[in-house]
Design a protein around this motif. Structure first.
Motif, PDB file in Angstrom:
ATOM      1  N   LEU A 142       3.437   2.384   3.100  1.00 54.82           N
ATOM      2  CA  LEU A 142       4.775   3.274   3.074  1.00 54.82           C
ATOM      3  C   LEU A 142       3.526   4.804   2.959  1.00 54.82           C
ATOM      4  O   LEU A 142       2.716   4.825   1.938  1.00 54.82           O
ATOM      5  N   SER A 143       3.323   5.367   4.060  1.00 57.24           N
ATOM      6  CA  SER A 143       2.468   6.568   4.196  1.00 57.24           C
ATOM      7  C   SER A 143       3.259   7.791   3.461  1.00 57.24           C
ATOM      8  O   SER A 143       4.256   7.968   3.887  1.00 57.24           O
ATOM      9  N   ALA A 144       2.797   8.319   2.117  1.00 59.85           N
ATOM     10  CA  ALA A 144       3.415   8.619   1.301  1.00 59.85           C
ATOM     11  C   ALA A 144       3.499  10.047   1.365  1.00 59.85           C
ATOM     12  O   ALA A 144       2.966  10.792   1.662  1.00 59.85           O
ATOM     13  N   ASP A 145       4.473  10.916   3.076  1.00 61.56           N
ATOM     14  CA  ASP A 145       4.059  12.335   2.749  1.00 61.56           C
ATOM     15  C   ASP A 145       5.285  12.777   3.138  1.00 61.56           C
ATOM     16  O   ASP A 145       6.248  12.430   2.941  1.00 61.56           O
ATOM     17  N   VAL A 146       5.173  14.525   2.482  1.00 60.45           N
ATOM     18  CA  VAL A 146       6.575  15.196   3.014  1.00 60.45           C
ATOM     19  C   VAL A 146       7.068  15.390   3.992  1.00 60.45           C
ATOM     20  O   VAL A 146       6.311  15.019   5.005  1.00 60.45           O
ATOM     21  N   ILE A 169       0.653  -1.602  -0.315  1.00 57.87           N
ATOM     22  CA  ILE A 169      -0.260   0.064  -0.069  1.00 57.87           C
ATOM     23  C   ILE A 169       0.441   1.127  -0.189  1.00 57.87           C
ATOM     24  O   ILE A 169       1.547   1.454   0.757  1.00 57.87           O
ATOM     25  N   SER A 170       0.702   2.057  -0.623  1.00 55.21           N
ATOM     26  CA  SER A 170       1.239   3.571  -1.423  1.00 55.21           C
ATOM     27  C   SER A 170      -0.144   5.499  -0.439  1.00 55.21           C
ATOM     28  O   SER A 170      -1.153   4.303  -1.568  1.00 55.21           O
ATOM     29  N   ALA A 171       0.065   5.280   0.691  1.00 56.27           N
ATOM     30  CA  ALA A 171      -0.875   6.211   0.980  1.00 56.27           C
ATOM     31  C   ALA A 171      -0.726   7.685   0.682  1.00 56.27           C
ATOM     32  O   ALA A 171       0.209   8.111   1.270  1.00 56.27           O
ATOM     33  N   ALA A 172      -0.640   8.512   0.400  1.00 55.26           N
ATOM     34  CA  ALA A 172      -0.285  10.007   0.070  1.00 55.26           C
ATOM     35  C   ALA A 172      -1.840  10.539   0.160  1.00 55.26           C
ATOM     36  O   ALA A 172      -2.937  10.117   0.092  1.00 55.26           O
ATOM     37  N   HIS A 173      -1.447  11.922   0.627  1.00 53.18           N
ATOM     38  CA  HIS A 173      -2.981  13.235   0.627  1.00 53.18           C
ATOM     39  C   HIS A 173      -3.263  13.605  -0.615  1.00 53.18           C
ATOM     40  O   HIS A 173      -1.622  14.625  -0.971  1.00 53.18           O
ATOM     41  N   ILE A 174      -4.402  14.241  -0.851  1.00 57.76           N
ATOM     42  CA  ILE A 174      -4.673  15.345  -2.435  1.00 57.76           C
ATOM     43  C   ILE A 174      -4.781  16.453  -1.564  1.00 57.76           C
ATOM     44  O   ILE A 174      -5.584  17.257  -2.396  1.00 57.76           O
ATOM     45  N   ASP A 175      -5.319  16.481  -0.180  1.00 54.71           N
ATOM     46  CA  ASP A 175      -5.766  17.711  -0.038  1.00 54.71           C
ATOM     47  C   ASP A 175      -4.501  18.792   0.042  1.00 54.71           C
ATOM     48  O   ASP A 175      -3.346  18.243   1.170  1.00 54.71           O
ATOM     49  N   SER A 176      -4.600  20.313   0.178  1.00 54.60           N
ATOM     50  CA  SER A 176      -4.111  20.688   0.608  1.00 54.60           C
ATOM     51  C   SER A 176      -4.028  21.481   1.287  1.00 54.60           C
ATOM     52  O   SER A 176      -4.885  22.704   1.350  1.00 54.60           O
ATOM     53  N   ILE A 221      -1.186  -2.817  10.096  1.00 51.28           N
ATOM     54  CA  ILE A 221      -0.393  -2.594   9.241  1.00 51.28           C
ATOM     55  C   ILE A 221       0.970  -2.152   9.053  1.00 51.28           C
ATOM     56  O   ILE A 221       1.152  -0.826   9.548  1.00 51.28           O
ATOM     57  N   ASP A 222       1.983  -2.313   8.357  1.00 51.38           N
ATOM     58  CA  ASP A 222       2.843  -2.459   9.286  1.00 51.38           C
ATOM     59  C   ASP A 222       3.674  -0.813   8.206  1.00 51.38           C
ATOM     60  O   ASP A 222       2.856  -0.787   7.118  1.00 51.38           O
ATOM     61  N   VAL A 223       4.236   0.096   9.135  1.00 51.49           N
ATOM     62  CA  VAL A 223       3.394   1.951   8.126  1.00 51.49           C
ATOM     63  C   VAL A 223       4.876   2.082   8.375  1.00 51.49           C
ATOM     64  O   VAL A 223       4.987   2.550   9.392  1.00 51.49           O
ATOM     65  N   VAL A 224       5.334   3.027   7.294  1.00 49.65           N
ATOM     66  CA  VAL A 224       6.227   3.898   7.331  1.00 49.65           C
ATOM     67  C   VAL A 224       6.205   5.475   6.807  1.00 49.65           C
ATOM     68  O   VAL A 224       5.959   4.802   5.327  1.00 49.65           O
ATOM     69  N   ASP A 225       6.692   6.427   7.143  1.00 51.20           N
ATOM     70  CA  ASP A 225       6.704   7.585   6.580  1.00 51.20           C
ATOM     71  C   ASP A 225       7.642   7.479   5.358  1.00 51.20           C
ATOM     72  O   ASP A 225       8.771   7.254   5.362  1.00 51.20           O
ATOM     73  N   LEU A 226       7.415   8.141   4.093  1.00 53.44           N
ATOM     74  CA  LEU A 226       8.312   8.214   2.992  1.00 53.44           C
ATOM     75  C   LEU A 226       7.718   8.852   2.302  1.00 53.44           C
ATOM     76  O   LEU A 226       6.680   8.926   1.261  1.00 53.44           O
ATOM     77  N   GLY A 227       8.952  10.354   1.775  1.00 51.93           N
ATOM     78  CA  GLY A 227       8.205  11.125   1.266  1.00 51.93           C
ATOM     79  C   GLY A 227       9.292  12.441   0.389  1.00 51.93           C
ATOM     80  O   GLY A 227      10.466  12.011   1.211  1.00 51.93           O
ATOM     81  N   VAL A 228       9.313  13.339   0.121  1.00 52.67           N
ATOM     82  CA  VAL A 228       9.920  14.221  -0.740  1.00 52.67           C
ATOM     83  C   VAL A 228       9.886  15.711  -0.102  1.00 52.67           C
ATOM     84  O   VAL A 228       9.336  15.782   0.954  1.00 52.67           O
ATOM     85  N   PRO A 229      11.611  16.073   0.229  1.00 52.24           N
ATOM     86  CA  PRO A 229      11.885  17.136   1.207  1.00 52.24           C
ATOM     87  C   PRO A 229      11.271  18.147   0.713  1.00 52.24           C
ATOM     88  O   PRO A 229      11.278  18.380  -0.823  1.00 52.24           O
ATOM     89  N   VAL A 230      10.463  19.339   1.369  1.00 52.89           N
ATOM     90  CA  VAL A 230      10.041  20.435   1.009  1.00 52.89           C
ATOM     91  C   VAL A 230      10.276  21.896   1.688  1.00 52.89           C
ATOM     92  O   VAL A 230      10.679  21.227   2.916  1.00 52.89           O
ATOM     93  N   ILE A 231      11.031  23.030   0.789  1.00 59.67           N
ATOM     94  CA  ILE A 231      10.926  24.048   1.199  1.00 59.67           C
ATOM     95  C   ILE A 231      10.106  24.572   1.559  1.00 59.67           C
ATOM     96  O   ILE A 231       8.824  24.632   0.628  1.00 59.67           O
ATOM     97  N   SER A 232       9.770  25.756   2.309  1.00 57.43           N
ATOM     98  CA  SER A 232       9.182  26.472   2.699  1.00 57.43           C
ATOM     99  C   SER A 232       6.993  25.604   2.957  1.00 57.43           C
ATOM    100  O   SER A 232       6.015  25.977   2.447  1.00 57.43           O
TER     101      SER A 232
END
Ligand code: MN
Ligand code: MN
Length: 464
Positions: free
Chosen positions: A338-342, A104-111, A427-438
């Protein structure tokens, strides 16, 4: 340093490396090319509804078809479940026993953004405005005096729905939030940043021309309502049943003279949603059953029936498990997520809030965050070392460049993701994502190589 101690240091010490020094030039070229379609995805999806629509379009172009609870499922099936137009589940059925679990890959699409109140329209001082109630964690002062676009849906009295997007086309008008001129801003300048602009001051400027009939009590408001009525067939009462929001009208663009970064609204969390979506679309003939979740409501706590605290993920897993002759509890226990978050990228301009040794560094690859939370790891699922160990092997086998991080200094604050809600379902889960500035600013910044390593990480996780 002697040759011997140098060799020993290289053998024993961990040194974080950049993507640039770790991969070949072909991979860098691929990373730069990957950024183009991502920027287009950002421009097409500025709300969760729009992200669901563009994601379905991409999925359907690649053989995904709608799924209904109860449908039979066979290996090789590519399906999607659209939850209320704001939360999307894409899955592919693998060839192995479903009791092996689901990847499972779980990201969010609200901002974060500026939502309209239900009775928004008024006139004051010769200007027409919309009242707003902001959504998610914003620094309010950042949202004044910038071009904003209006997005959303209006449900009319007859039940029909009108979609509204104003401010994205170059020929469109934009909306705007007023601020005090510095000449009169002496008292404002003495206030704390968080109090300099208050929630009730985030009013959207939408007009200044009166309706031709000077007898009207609120001629500017009447003129605005008349324009909206002519264009969309709506009346003021229809705002009561609308979901309208103001988002930055900026388009995604390259940042930097070297074009190594992308500036855009809503990297958090579309910079993880897009590569996770791409990875499941690109996964052909997978042995594992794969699930990609694009969730709503993360920025307000993942509550509601389109957020990750809703039972819909478990309902879907149950449906898949039963359709493939599995045991629901076994499938969940054996699933990996993978909890896909920044992540917050280290910023030398604000070094005081970061602990550099444990911060995500821009350009050093995708970020694995063992725990989030605040005040002594409060409110985090804190991934198990064994699971991270497995993932480390998975990344090594695929040559993915990754780093670890925590958000900032221990006492500086904190935050959370959807990880804990998934972990709570066994469920086994860890956060994985992209580093963000600002992060959470109207215009956020990421590095293209980190985005591409995220894509390679999701692909490796799905494949391994
Ligand atoms: Mn996020
Ligand atoms: Mn966020």
């Amino acid at each position: 340093m002697s040759d011997a101690s140098k060799a020993l240091s290289e053998k024993l010490f961990y040194t974080k490396k950049t993507v640039y020094e770790s991969v070949d030039s072909t991979t860098i070229d691929e990373a730069m090319a990957f950024a183009g379609p991502y920027a287009a995805y950002l421009d097409a999806g500025k709300t969760e509804r729009e992200c669901v629509a563009i994601s379905i379009k991409l999925a359907e172009e690649n053989g995904f078809t709608p799924y209904r609870f109860g449908d039979p499922l066979s290996p090789g099936d590519r399906r999607y479940y659209n939850n209320r137009g704001k939360n999307l589940f894409l899955f592919t059925v693998g060839t192995e026993d479903i009791n092996e679990g689901i990847r499972i890959s779980a990201a969010h699409i609200d901002s974060p953004r500026i939502d309209l109140k239900q009775c928004p329209l008024y006139e004051d001082g010769g200007m027409g405005f919309f009242k707003t109630h902001y959504y998610g964690g914003i620094k309010k002062y950042q949202w004044t005096a910038i071009p904003l676009a209006l997005h959303g849906v209006v449900i009319k009295a007859d039940g029909t729905s009108v979609e509204i997007v104003i401010g994205e086309d170059d020929s469109d008008p934009v909306l705007y939030i007023n601020d005090i001129l510095p000449h009169l801003g002496q008292e404002q300048a003495k206030k704390a940043l968080g109090e300099a602009i208050r929630g009730e001051q985030l009013n959207l400027l939408i007009g200044a021309q009166p309706y031709a009939d000077a007898d009207a009590a609120t001629p500017v408001k009447l003129n605005i309502m008349n324009i909206l009525n002519e264009k969309y067939g709506i009346v003021e009462e229809d705002f009561l049943t609308a979901e309208l929001t103001a988002v930055p009208a900026f388009k995604a663009r390259d940042i930097g003279l070297d074009r190594s970064m992308i500036g855009a609204y809503g990297h958090d969390d579309r910079v993880c949603a897009y590569p996770a979506l791409k990875a499941i679309i690109d996964a052909a003939d997978s042995r594992h059953t794969l699930l990609c979740i694009l969730a709503d409501k993360e920025e307000t706590g993942s509550d509601g029936n389109t957020g990750m605290q809703c039972s819909v993920m478990c309902d879907l897993i149950s449906e898949i498990a039963l359709a493939r002759g599995g045991n629901v509890n076994l499938v969940r226990a054996n699933s990996k997520c993978l909890s896909a978050d920044v992540a917050a990228a280290y910023d030398p301009n604000f070094a005081e809030v970061y602990e550099k040794r444990n911060s995500a560094i821009l350009g050093c690859g995708v970020v694995l965050t063992k725990f989030t939370g605040s005040r002594g790891k409060g409110g985090t699922s804190d991934a198990n070392a064994e699971y991270i160990g497995w993932l480390r092997g998975c990344m090594a086998r695929a040559g993915v460049i990754w780093q670890t991080s925590e958000m900032g200094k221990v006492d500086a604050g904190g935050g959370g993701t959807v990880a804990k809600y998934i972990a709570n379902q066994n469920i086994d889960v860890v956060d994985l994502g992209v580093p963000v500035i600002s992060m959470h600013a109207p215009y956020e910044c990421i590095a293209k190589v980190d985005l591409y390593e995220a894509y390679r990480a999701f692909a490796a996780f799905n494949r391994d």
